[in-house]
Design a protein around this motif. Structure first.
Motif, PDB file in Angstrom:
ATOM      1  N   ILE A  38      -4.697   6.951  -1.203  1.00 51.19           N
ATOM      2  CA  ILE A  38      -4.205   5.613  -0.835  1.00 51.19           C
ATOM      3  C   ILE A  38      -4.342   4.686  -2.036  1.00 51.19           C
ATOM      4  CG2 ILE A  38      -4.520   3.674   0.747  1.00 51.19           C
ATOM      5  CD1 ILE A  38      -6.000   6.099   2.461  1.00 51.19           C
ATOM      6  N   GLU A  39      -3.238   4.052  -2.399  1.00 51.92           N
ATOM      7  CA  GLU A  39      -3.223   3.110  -3.523  1.00 51.92           C
ATOM      8  C   GLU A  39      -2.896   1.723  -2.993  1.00 51.92           C
ATOM      9  OE1 GLU A  39      -0.442   2.377  -7.385  1.00 51.92           O
ATOM     10  OE2 GLU A  39      -1.146   4.445  -7.083  1.00 51.92           O
TER      11      GLU A  39
ATOM     12  N   MET B   6       0.836  -1.199   0.000  1.00 53.35           N
ATOM     13  CA  MET B   6       0.000   0.000   0.000  1.00 53.35           C
ATOM     14  C   MET B   6       0.870   1.247   0.000  1.00 53.35           C
ATOM     15  SD  MET B   6      -2.806   1.322   2.814  1.00 53.35           S
ATOM     16  CE  MET B   6      -1.655   2.297   3.781  1.00 53.35           C
ATOM     17  N   LYS B   7       0.497   2.210  -0.810  1.00 48.63           N
ATOM     18  CA  LYS B   7       1.178   3.503  -0.829  1.00 48.63           C
ATOM     19  C   LYS B   7       0.176   4.575  -0.443  1.00 48.63           C
ATOM     20  CE  LYS B   7       2.556   3.432  -5.085  1.00 48.63           C
ATOM     21  NZ  LYS B   7       3.217   3.850  -6.341  1.00 48.63           N
ATOM     22  N   SER B   8       0.652   5.559   0.335  1.00 49.25           N
ATOM     23  CA  SER B   8      -0.238   6.644   0.723  1.00 49.25           C
ATOM     24  C   SER B   8       0.504   7.964   0.656  1.00 49.25           C
ATOM     25  CB  SER B   8      -0.799   6.419   2.123  1.00 49.25           C
ATOM     26  OG  SER B   8       0.235   6.471   3.090  1.00 49.25           O
ATOM     27  N   ALA B   9      -0.230   9.001   0.338  1.00 48.38           N
ATOM     28  CA  ALA B   9       0.320  10.351   0.312  1.00 48.38           C
ATOM     29  C   ALA B   9      -0.694  11.281   0.939  1.00 48.38           C
ATOM     30  CB  ALA B   9       0.623  10.775  -1.122  1.00 48.38           C
TER      31      ALA B   9
ATOM     32  N   ASP C 196      -6.050  -5.599 -10.138  1.00 47.46           N
ATOM     33  CA  ASP C 196      -4.918  -4.722 -10.368  1.00 47.46           C
ATOM     34  C   ASP C 196      -4.747  -3.721  -9.210  1.00 47.46           C
ATOM     35  OD1 ASP C 196      -2.862  -3.231 -11.341  1.00 47.46           O
ATOM     36  OD2 ASP C 196      -3.933  -2.389 -13.048  1.00 47.46           O
ATOM     37  N   THR C 197      -5.624  -2.716  -9.164  1.00 46.97           N
ATOM     38  CA  THR C 197      -5.400  -1.625  -8.211  1.00 46.97           C
ATOM     39  C   THR C 197      -6.716  -1.085  -7.649  1.00 46.97           C
ATOM     40  OG1 THR C 197      -3.456  -0.944  -9.473  1.00 46.97           O
ATOM     41  CG2 THR C 197      -4.323   0.643  -7.882  1.00 46.97           C
TER      42      THR C 197
ATOM     43  N   GLU D 232      -3.010  -7.221  -1.766  1.00 49.95           N
ATOM     44  CA  GLU D 232      -3.238  -6.866  -0.373  1.00 49.95           C
ATOM     45  C   GLU D 232      -4.723  -6.952   0.011  1.00 49.95           C
ATOM     46  OE1 GLU D 232      -1.373  -3.302   1.019  1.00 49.95           O
ATOM     47  OE2 GLU D 232       0.406  -3.579  -0.240  1.00 49.95           O
ATOM     48  N   LEU D 233      -5.578  -7.032  -0.992  1.00 55.72           N
ATOM     49  CA  LEU D 233      -7.012  -7.167  -0.736  1.00 55.72           C
ATOM     50  C   LEU D 233      -7.442  -8.632  -0.628  1.00 55.72           C
ATOM     51  CD1 LEU D 233      -8.584  -4.497  -3.122  1.00 55.72           C
ATOM     52  CD2 LEU D 233      -8.369  -4.364  -0.646  1.00 55.72           C
ATOM     53  N   LYS D 234      -6.502  -9.541  -0.886  1.00 56.50           N
ATOM     54  CA  LYS D 234      -6.873 -10.963  -0.927  1.00 56.50           C
ATOM     55  C   LYS D 234      -7.550 -11.445   0.355  1.00 56.50           C
ATOM     56  CE  LYS D 234      -5.172 -15.512  -2.285  1.00 56.50           C
ATOM     57  NZ  LYS D 234      -6.011 -16.199  -1.315  1.00 56.50           N
ATOM     58  N   PRO D 235      -7.040 -11.123   1.561  1.00 55.76           N
ATOM     59  CA  PRO D 235      -7.743 -11.578   2.780  1.00 55.76           C
ATOM     60  C   PRO D 235      -9.189 -11.090   2.833  1.00 55.76           C
ATOM     61  CG  PRO D 235      -5.546 -10.805   3.342  1.00 55.76           C
ATOM     62  CD  PRO D 235      -5.776 -10.427   1.915  1.00 55.76           C
TER      63      PRO D 235
END
Length: 469
Positions: free
Chosen positions: A17-18, A1-4, A102-103, A23-26
């Motif tokens: 937030i990207e 995860m990236k955040s700004a 993807d995203t 990371e969404l698999k759970p």
């Protein structure tokens, strides 16, 4: 995860937030499991429907919605922590990009704590009113004590100010008795002024068995604020006979042997009360001066929310008291605009003080131990009139303990600031703020008395010669 993070203004931030889909698999797996338990698909047991079948039967979009709703709160909190942001309200979430497998990208706008440049608080100086205690103040308290031990004697004359009368009272409107507008056998001191307007004037001059009718307004109920006819009948008239303020009275009314000792104790208690008032005034003056020297931007959304909550609480309290807002404003001699302006100022001052004291506590690395927290909880329980165990249980169950910890920390920060300030009174004397508790609240008169007694005992012990064998 990236955040700004983007600072929109001093009290509002926007997080972008990207999140890679892995990371969404759970959350996706959990979504499939929940949906599988809810759908009936021929050939599959409930809870055992494969993801591919759920995609066909329910739709991949429903799964994504379920997964994202599950993941967003955790992702948002993680982004707050990564960017060291302290939110003050719920965020405004907007999903800006969603590409399956993807995203996921979303933004969160939220009110945040402002960054504050702490002003110096080592050399604050304030002035408060000097303590003034007159003989009239003492006489008033002595008179009140005598009244507590007065005897009541029946008199065959008309009632006058100071007499205790037994009355029956009936309020009616258009000839019909108002619901809840009857009082029987009520004991009232003529001239006290704490009943309906006009009742004192009606009672003066009435003897036992006589009655009078006057027009007044009820304070509560459906007819609150409307003119009603009130009939008051006197059942008996009793005259107060006050005991003489002598040594015998002192022995009866107190632990003292003489009237002089009792009067001195009354004086001491009054002085303690005035010292409490002076300490509170000094504490508030120090905080106000520090706030005036600081630039503290306030989040307007949080201010509006707190303002609405405070106003709702006041309206609810008035409703319980049987008063309308109009009656309250009339009693306070305020217009609606003045009331709202005063309330908004108090909300803004309180919020600014919280931000400032939190920053002081952080700078001074102030913490709270279990004993301090327990004492604070006990005081809060006493103030609210609740059983301490039930109060603590409620605080724990509703996750209010962090709020209680914050209150103690802010109080300690305020106490530290006040202790370092130079406080003088209007007579030029130094004001010793020894009646501040460690958490910044004001100690009670009983606590001050106990502390003084302990100090006196310790001083006496120190002066006594040590025993020798």
């Amino acid at each position: 995860m990236k955040s700004a993070v983007e600072t929109l203004n001093p009290t509002r931030a926007k997080l972008t937030i990207e999140v890679p889909f892995e990371e969404l698999k759970p959350s996706l797996d959990a979504a499939y499991q929940r949906i599988a338990k809810q759908v009936n698909v021929p050939g599959f047991r409930k809870g055992k429907v494969p993801p591919s079948v759920i995609d066909r039967q329910v739709g991949r979009g429903a799964v994504l919605d379920e997964a994202i709703n599950d993941a967003l709160p955790k992702l948002y909190v993680q982004a707050l922590q990564e960017n060291d942001l302290q939110p003050l309200a719920q965020p405004e979430i907007d999903i800006t990009k969603l590409e399956d497998n993807d995203t996921l990208e979303f933004t969160a706008e939220v009110d945040v704590r402002p960054s504050i440049d702490l002003p110096s608080y080592d050399d604050l100086a304030v002035n408060v009113d000097a303590i003034v205690l007159s003989d009239e103040d003492i006489d008033e308290q002595v008179e009140a004590l005598r009244e507590r031990f007065a005897t009541l004697n029946d008199v065959e004359r008309a009632a006058a100010d100071g007499d205790i009368v037994s009355i029956d009272l009936v309020a009616s409107k258009d000839g019909e008795v108002v619901e809840g507008g009857e009082v029987t056998g009520y004991s009232y001191k003529v001239g006290a002024g704490d009943m309906l307007d006009g009742v004192d004037d009606a009672l003066r001059g009435l003897s036992a068995g006589e009655e009078a009718t006057f027009v007044s307004q009820l304070l509560g109920g459906d007819l609150a604020g409307e003119d009603v006819d009130v009939t008051v009948k006197v059942g008996s008239v009793k005259e107060q006979e006050l005991p003489a303020f002598d040594d015998e009275f002192a022995q009866t009314a107190s632990e003292f042997d003489t009237a002089d000792e009792l009067r001195e104790d009354v004086k001491t208690r009054l002085e303690r009360g005035k010292r409490l008032e002076q300490a509170a005034a000094a504490r508030d003056a120090v905080l106000e001066k520090l706030l005036d020297s600081a630039e503290i931007p306030l989040p307007e959304g949080a201010v509006a929310s707190e303002l609405a909550e405070r106003k709702g609480e006041i309206e609810q309290q008035l409703m319980y008291a049987g008063m309308t807002m109009e009656q309250y404003l009339d009693n306070e001699k305020q217009t609606v605009d003045e009331f709202e302006a005063d309330l908004e100022k108090r909300v803004r001052d309180a919020m600014a003080a919280q931000f400032l004291l939190d920053e002081v506590a952080k700078s001074e690395e102030l913490g709270v131990d279990q004993a301090e927290l327990s004492q604070h909880l006990m005081r809060r329980a006493q103030q609210s009139g609740q059983n301490p165990d039930e109060f603590v249980k409620h605080m724990v169950e509703h996750n209010h303990i962090p709020e209680m910890v914050a209150e103690v920390v802010r109080g300690k920060a305020l106490a530290l600031i006040v202790e370092g300030a130079k406080v003088t009174d209007s007579a030029g004397g130094h004001v010793e703020l020894k009646n501040l508790r460690p958490d910044g609240t004001i100690a009670s008169a009983e606590e001050i008395a106990a502390a003084e007694a302990a100090a006196a005992e310790a001083a006496t012990a120190a002066e006594e010669p040590a025993e020798t064998e």
